[in-house]
Design a protein around this motif. Structure first.
Motif, PDB file in Angstrom:
ATOM      1  N   SER A 169     -13.131  -3.240  -0.072  1.00 30.31           N
ATOM      2  CA  SER A 169     -12.296  -3.658   1.056  1.00 30.31           C
ATOM      3  C   SER A 169     -12.707  -2.946   2.339  1.00 30.31           C
ATOM      4  CB  SER A 169     -10.825  -3.365   0.743  1.00 30.31           C
ATOM      5  OG  SER A 169      -9.998  -3.690   1.834  1.00 30.31           O
ATOM      6  N   ASN A 170     -13.034  -1.670   2.210  1.00 22.06           N
ATOM      7  CA  ASN A 170     -13.487  -0.911   3.372  1.00 22.06           C
ATOM      8  C   ASN A 170     -14.804  -1.479   3.909  1.00 22.06           C
ATOM      9  OD1 ASN A 170     -13.133   1.733   5.011  1.00 22.06           O
ATOM     10  ND2 ASN A 170     -15.241   1.844   4.305  1.00 22.06           N
ATOM     11  N   GLU A 203       0.827  -1.213   0.000  1.00 20.24           N
ATOM     12  CA  GLU A 203       0.000   0.000   0.000  1.00 20.24           C
ATOM     13  C   GLU A 203       0.856   1.255   0.000  1.00 20.24           C
ATOM     14  OE1 GLU A 203      -2.769  -0.228   3.206  1.00 20.24           O
ATOM     15  OE2 GLU A 203      -4.110  -1.593   2.136  1.00 20.24           O
ATOM     16  N   GLY A 222      -6.937   3.172   2.636  1.00 20.23           N
ATOM     17  CA  GLY A 222      -7.854   2.787   1.570  1.00 20.23           C
ATOM     18  C   GLY A 222      -8.698   3.915   1.037  1.00 20.23           C
ATOM     19  N   VAL A 281      -8.676   6.354  -2.408  1.00 19.25           N
ATOM     20  CA  VAL A 281      -9.891   6.619  -3.190  1.00 19.25           C
ATOM     21  C   VAL A 281     -10.010   8.114  -3.483  1.00 19.25           C
ATOM     22  CG1 VAL A 281     -12.421   6.663  -3.114  1.00 19.25           C
ATOM     23  CG2 VAL A 281     -11.190   4.598  -2.426  1.00 19.25           C
ATOM     24  N   ARG A 338      -8.867   0.279  -8.841  1.00 13.03           N
ATOM     25  CA  ARG A 338      -8.324   0.486  -7.492  1.00 13.03           C
ATOM     26  C   ARG A 338      -9.366   1.169  -6.596  1.00 13.03           C
ATOM     27  NH1 ARG A 338      -3.231   0.920  -4.867  1.00 13.03           N
ATOM     28  NH2 ARG A 338      -3.812   0.686  -2.673  1.00 13.03           N
ATOM     29  N   ASN A 395     -12.043  -1.488  -5.715  1.00 14.59           N
ATOM     30  CA  ASN A 395     -11.510  -2.487  -4.786  1.00 14.59           C
ATOM     31  C   ASN A 395     -11.341  -1.916  -3.382  1.00 14.59           C
ATOM     32  OD1 ASN A 395     -11.391  -4.568  -6.655  1.00 14.59           O
ATOM     33  ND2 ASN A 395      -9.280  -4.129  -7.252  1.00 14.59           N
ATOM     34  N   ASN A 396     -10.899  -0.677  -3.294  1.00 13.47           N
ATOM     35  CA  ASN A 396     -10.720  -0.063  -1.974  1.00 13.47           C
ATOM     36  C   ASN A 396     -12.059   0.165  -1.277  1.00 13.47           C
ATOM     37  OD1 ASN A 396      -8.020  -0.045  -2.599  1.00 13.47           O
ATOM     38  ND2 ASN A 396      -7.699   2.096  -2.044  1.00 13.47           N
TER      39      ASN A 396
END
Length: 238
Positions: A150-151, A81, A208, A212, A143, A146-147
């Motif tokens: 994931s959050n 990251e 994350g 964004v 990205r 996905n972030n």
């Protein structure tokens, strides 16, 4: 003492250029350190996995090995990251803007969340309009999505929703999830680097949603966050 015309402007321009150059150099250094850090980290994880497969450990040592592997994987996630973040903050690669059917990519990303949704018996509400075309860089867009997912995976308590709508000339993407009543959340800080909604939650670096925000800025989009009745929603206006 008399200063030449535009003296202050020239000084300001020189300082700005010097700052950008130093920032670029720092980014290069951090990228190098990150790469040098990740290489032995990956190797050590491989050795730990080999030890685990040997079958020669006592129950207690196997438990210790499991903890070591978990921490090792967490460090690898952090280093990856940081490496990606450094590239983004320094402009990264040139954007490759192309036409993308957002609903298709979003649906694929949502389907990839099936395992944790099913495992935790999460209620879902997906409302994704078909055929919405946008101009974007597919790497940045992937990205971002996905972030956001994931959050949601980290903090969803019992329900998770994704909506994509066309509103006039604007495309609106909302990703929402309920959070536990005990979760500590300052909605005004969620896009700050290293801010985590709940320090007790394992995993994650707090980067994350910051990433964004950076990527949305690069693409000329806006992003905001809201919290209503324990429902957290991140909304992107494209």
């Amino acid at each position: 003492m008399t200063f030449p015309p535009n003296y202050a402007t020239d000084i300001q321009r020189e300082l700005g250029a010097e700052y950008e150059e130093q920032k670029k150099q720092l980014g290069t250094v951090i990228s190098g350190i990150s790469h040098d850090f990740r290489t032995p980290l990956t190797a050590s994880l491989g050795y730990l996995q080999m030890i685990g497969k040997s079958g020669e450990l006592s129950d207690k040592n196997a438990e210790y090995l499991g903890i070591a592997m978990q921490k090792n994987r967490y460090l690898k996630v952090l280093s990856d990251e940081f490496f990606e973040l450094t590239k983004i903050e320094n402009g990264g690669e040139e954007l490759n803007i192309e036409k993308i059917i957002l609903g298709n990519l979003l649906t694929e990303t949502v389907l990839e969340q099936h395992s944790w949704i099913a495992e935790r018996n999460i209620r879902t509400d997906f409302d994704i309009d078909d055929g919405i075309m946008i101009q974007a860089d597919v790497h940045c867009l992937t990205r971002i999505l996905n972030n956001l997912m994931s959050n949601a995976q980290k903090y969803t308590s019992d329900s998770f929703g994704v909506k994509l709508k066309q509103d006039g000339d604007c495309v609106v993407l909302c990703v929402s999830n309920t959070i536990a009543g005990s979760t500590s959340l300052d909605v005004d800080r969620v896009f700050e680097p290293f801010y985590r909604m709940d320090a007790r939650t394992e995993g994650g670096s707090g980067l994350g949603l910051y990433v964004v925000k950076l990527l949305c800025d690069r693409l000329g989009w806006s992003v905001k966050a809201e919290l209503n009745d324990n429902v957290f929603t991140a909304t992107i206006l494209i």
